[in-house]
Design a protein around this motif. Structure first.
Motif, PDB file in Angstrom:
ATOM      1  N   TYR A 156      23.044  25.644  -8.965  1.00 41.61           N
ATOM      2  CA  TYR A 156      22.094  26.248  -8.034  1.00 41.61           C
ATOM      3  C   TYR A 156      21.280  25.153  -7.338  1.00 41.61           C
ATOM      4  N   ARG A 157      20.987  25.385  -6.057  1.00 41.12           N
ATOM      5  CA  ARG A 157      20.157  24.438  -5.299  1.00 41.12           C
ATOM      6  C   ARG A 157      19.201  25.199  -4.392  1.00 41.12           C
ATOM      7  N   CYS A 158      18.019  24.662  -4.266  1.00 44.65           N
ATOM      8  CA  CYS A 158      17.022  25.210  -3.344  1.00 44.65           C
ATOM      9  C   CYS A 158      17.162  24.452  -2.023  1.00 44.65           C
ATOM     10  N   ILE A 159      17.956  24.997  -1.121  1.00 48.47           N
ATOM     11  CA  ILE A 159      18.237  24.323   0.144  1.00 48.47           C
ATOM     12  C   ILE A 159      18.626  25.380   1.169  1.00 48.47           C
ATOM     13  N   ALA A 160      18.292  25.150   2.420  1.00 46.82           N
ATOM     14  CA  ALA A 160      18.672  26.047   3.506  1.00 46.82           C
ATOM     15  C   ALA A 160      20.152  25.883   3.823  1.00 46.82           C
ATOM     16  N   ALA A 161      20.773  26.976   4.235  1.00 48.77           N
ATOM     17  CA  ALA A 161      22.196  26.926   4.593  1.00 48.77           C
ATOM     18  C   ALA A 161      22.440  25.926   5.715  1.00 48.77           C
ATOM     19  N   GLU A 162      21.531  25.870   6.696  1.00 49.16           N
ATOM     20  CA  GLU A 162      21.705  24.945   7.814  1.00 49.16           C
ATOM     21  C   GLU A 162      21.690  23.495   7.352  1.00 49.16           C
ATOM     22  N   ASP A 163      20.827  23.194   6.394  1.00 44.95           N
ATOM     23  CA  ASP A 163      20.733  21.821   5.892  1.00 44.95           C
ATOM     24  C   ASP A 163      21.956  21.454   5.062  1.00 44.95           C
ATOM     25  N   LEU A 164      22.444  22.402   4.288  1.00 43.97           N
ATOM     26  CA  LEU A 164      23.658  22.131   3.512  1.00 43.97           C
ATOM     27  C   LEU A 164      24.854  21.971   4.443  1.00 43.97           C
ATOM     28  N   ALA A 165      24.890  22.755   5.515  1.00 43.26           N
ATOM     29  CA  ALA A 165      25.981  22.630   6.485  1.00 43.26           C
ATOM     30  C   ALA A 165      25.972  21.275   7.163  1.00 43.26           C
TER      31      ALA A 165
END
Length: 236
Positions: free
Chosen positions: A102-111
């Motif tokens: 699990y990670r606390c990160i926005a989908a846009e940032d992971l993309a």
């Protein structure tokens, strides 16, 4: 919290963070998620298969779907912008000895950091809670491998959905906390399909979800008037 919240409503995040401690209570406020999960899992398994697939669950919450996919052989990363629900997800996975990350990160940032990295991207009951659902769908597309799959679920902006999901579920049956949904944020399938095309996705399938109050069971249906699943494939 790491990551950007540019496509997230703080009020929505707070709403779901308040449910964190009861997330895994099958009779609590998240009861509909527990009831829906077997149907969602069957749909995903029949659509793409999970064994050894690298899967991203966006807006994973407390990990109900993430854990189910991991139990079916997927290598799962769940992301959310509420650290409170992720803490619950991580603890539950630890207790169950499940290898879910699990990670606390926005989908846009992971993309931006890991484009085209996942065989399957799922996003359940989240698009209607973000300020810009079209941009979120584009982020999901960017996260999938070329030829990869994206499966989302959301609510249709039709009077019947208002009657069932808001009046019925929140005010009459009290199956959901009041204020869980906002009707104007519901998404018509035609809108979702258009956003998908703009993001380089092909819509493979639409399936409605209906609820039988007598059997208290959800089932797939051709009727997409209320809640529905959409299966996209990223163009190669």
């Amino acid at each position: 919290m790491s990551g950007s919240t540019r496509n997230a409503d703080p009020a929505e995040l707070a709403k779901f963070a308040a449910l964190a401690q009861s997330w895994w209570d099958p009779a609590g406020p998240s009861k509909p998620l527990h009831q829906l999960n077997p149907l969602r899992l069957r749909y995903i398994e029949q659509a793409v298969g999970l064994r050894d697939a690298r899967v991203l669950d966006v807006g994973c919450g407390g990990g109900i779907l993430s854990e189910a996919m991991a139990n079916n052989g997927a290598r799962v990363l769940g992301i959310d912008l509420s650290q409170a629900v992720l803490d619950v997800a991580e603890l539950h996975a630890l207790e169950g000895k499940l290898a879910v990350e699990y990670r606390c990160i926005a989908a846009e940032d992971l993309a931006a950091a890991q484009p085209g990295s996942f065989d399957l991207v799922t996003c359940m009951e989240m698009l209607e809670h973000v300020p810009d659902p079209a941009a979120m769908l584009a982020a999901l597309a960017a996260l999938a491998k070329p030829g990869g799959d994206i499966i989302v679920s959301t609510l249709n902006r039709k009077p019947s959905a208002f009657a069932v999901a808001i009046v019925g579920a929140e005010y009459i049956a009290r199956a959901l906390p009041r204020g869980t949904h906002e009707y104007l944020k519901f998404i018509r399938p035609s809108e979702l399909a258009r956003w998908g095309r703009s993001a380089g996705l092909n819509l493979i399938d639409l399936a409605g979800i209906t609820y039988n109050p007598l059997t208290r069971a959800f089932r797939l249906s051709s009727n997409t008037d209320i809640n529905y699943l959409a299966h996209f494939k990223r163009c190669g």
